[in-house]
Design an enzyme around this catalytic site. Sequence first.
Site, mmCIF file in Angstrom:
data_model
loop_
_atom_site.group_PDB
_atom_site.id
_atom_site.type_symbol
_atom_site.label_atom_id
_atom_site.label_comp_id
_atom_site.label_asym_id
_atom_site.label_seq_id
_atom_site.Cartn_x
_atom_site.Cartn_y
_atom_site.Cartn_z
ATOM 1 N N GLU A 1 41.631 -19.392 18.286
ATOM 2 C CA GLU A 1 40.645 -19.760 17.255
ATOM 3 C C GLU A 1 40.838 -18.948 15.972
ATOM 4 O OE1 GLU A 1 36.696 -19.839 19.030
ATOM 5 O OE2 GLU A 1 37.268 -21.537 20.291
ATOM 6 N N GLU B 1 40.381 -25.114 25.957
ATOM 7 C CA GLU B 1 38.999 -24.727 26.284
ATOM 8 C C GLU B 1 38.142 -25.976 26.241
ATOM 9 O OE1 GLU B 1 37.225 -21.385 24.215
ATOM 10 O OE2 GLU B 1 39.121 -20.292 24.233
ATOM 11 N N GLN C 1 34.681 -21.594 32.096
ATOM 12 C CA GLN C 1 35.731 -20.749 32.627
ATOM 13 C C GLN C 1 35.647 -20.748 34.147
ATOM 14 O OE1 GLN C 1 35.935 -16.901 30.650
ATOM 15 N NE2 GLN C 1 35.701 -17.834 28.647
#
Length: 507
Positions: free
Chosen positions: A178, A309, A358
């Site tokens: 990111e 993600e 996660q």
Amino acid sequence: MTDPTRATVIVNADIPGPTISRHLYGHFAEHLGRCIYGGFWVGEDSAIPNEGGIRLDVVEALRELNIPNLRWPGGCFADEYHWRDGIGPREQRPRMVNTNWGDVEEDNHFGTHEFMALCELLGTQAYVNGNVGTGTVREMSEWVEYLTRSGSSPMVELRRANGREEPWTVPFWGIGNEPWGGGGRMRAETYADLARQYGLYCKDHGDNVLHRIAAGASEGDVEWTEALMRAVDQLTHDTFPVLPFQSVSVHYYTIGGTWTAKGSATQFDDDSYWRTIVAAQDIEPLLRRHIAVMDRYDPDRQVGLALDEWGTWWDVEPGTNPGFLYQQNTMRDALVASVHFDVFHRLAERLTMANIAQTVNVLQAMLLTDEATGALVRTPTYHVFEMNKVHQDATCVPVHIRAPGAVQQVADRQVPTVSASASVVDGRCHVSLSNTDLDHAVEVDLDLRGGSFTDVTARVLAPSSVRDFNSAERPDQVAPHPLDVTVTATGARLTLPPHSFAIVEAA
Ligand code: AHR
């Protein structure tokens, strides 16, 4: 009026599409909250059975999912992580503050050797994410050398001194995370140049061939993807025959509210549920927009798209550290996952990797653990990953759904309530079916074309409430069960209960 409870799902088993890379079932483990510490890692002195500090029941549960790759050490954490702090005798390792997640102290007891040991126990491939935000090209380059080089070199000697003779295999390498935000607040062009530079110095040593992943866009920011693709295009046209990176990533989280009020993981109303299902379905047009940009620059599909993600993001559970992102997981989360997988399968030609955020105790986790009691709970999402693992590396085949009545009006949108995808492998056909309707069962006529399938079985995840979840007290409140199937002249007939997910196997 059409009947809202009937659907025909046509599967063309003899029209092979792309291979569904097993890496679409990838995972993500960050130094965040209780994912690593208290999740995977309990330390060698723990009363909880462990191997070298790694919790064994966690490993055993995850091995059932055939996890293909594990991304580590972040996320945001990766851009403040200095790998040399995580090698050598544990008690002598420097400490740091995890500024991103809870502002807690990180003692670096789980580092490179521990991560690679975890990958070996899980039987999974390593996806190491390097530090661009606060690191250097040299630091990243030396980490690659430390992990993957054999023979003799400064980093090889250092690794040997720390007890590991042979290099490891590291197939996947992330170049930062990111960078438009917590990973450096960069402009796309700035990062694109850095990605080319870092990619160049992350070398292939010996037999280890790195698949370098450039840190990609937030959600629908196709300009970011375009800047990365332009950087590849210019470079390959100019001087270098090799790609600076082999994939670009994108991150997309499903929220049913807003970023400032995401809502509870378990206590939600029907409106929130439907907003969540819409947000999950929106991953498809979003990914298609990124893919359209990539197709313009790279029609031969040399560069992959990695959704490294994804998953649901709710308010943390009451009383837990807001920086630890610990949330429960209901059948709503399971349906978000199953809808995502249908999209992943359809887009498998370009989408080559995806990583749920996660794996343990953070966001849309597979497992929830309690270090004090030793409890381990498999979430509803875990079961979708387990039931769907049959699609890994199988050949995607086309699916058409005829269910004109199976729609839900959500604000100004008509939302289909049946989702499906299918693959074939070794003469068997697997069909994933989701019914997101909260009140109606759906009678599905499965029209299996292009093969002769006489043996059809199914399993279903169908709790009595979409708000049901698993806990230490009720670990199997949401668990798969056999589903009745009638073999018909054209395939099979079965009934999907409300808010359910099923996997069908036809042989
Ligand atoms: O998964 C939690 C965080 O979400 C990651 O660290 C970051 O990359 C993203 O913003």
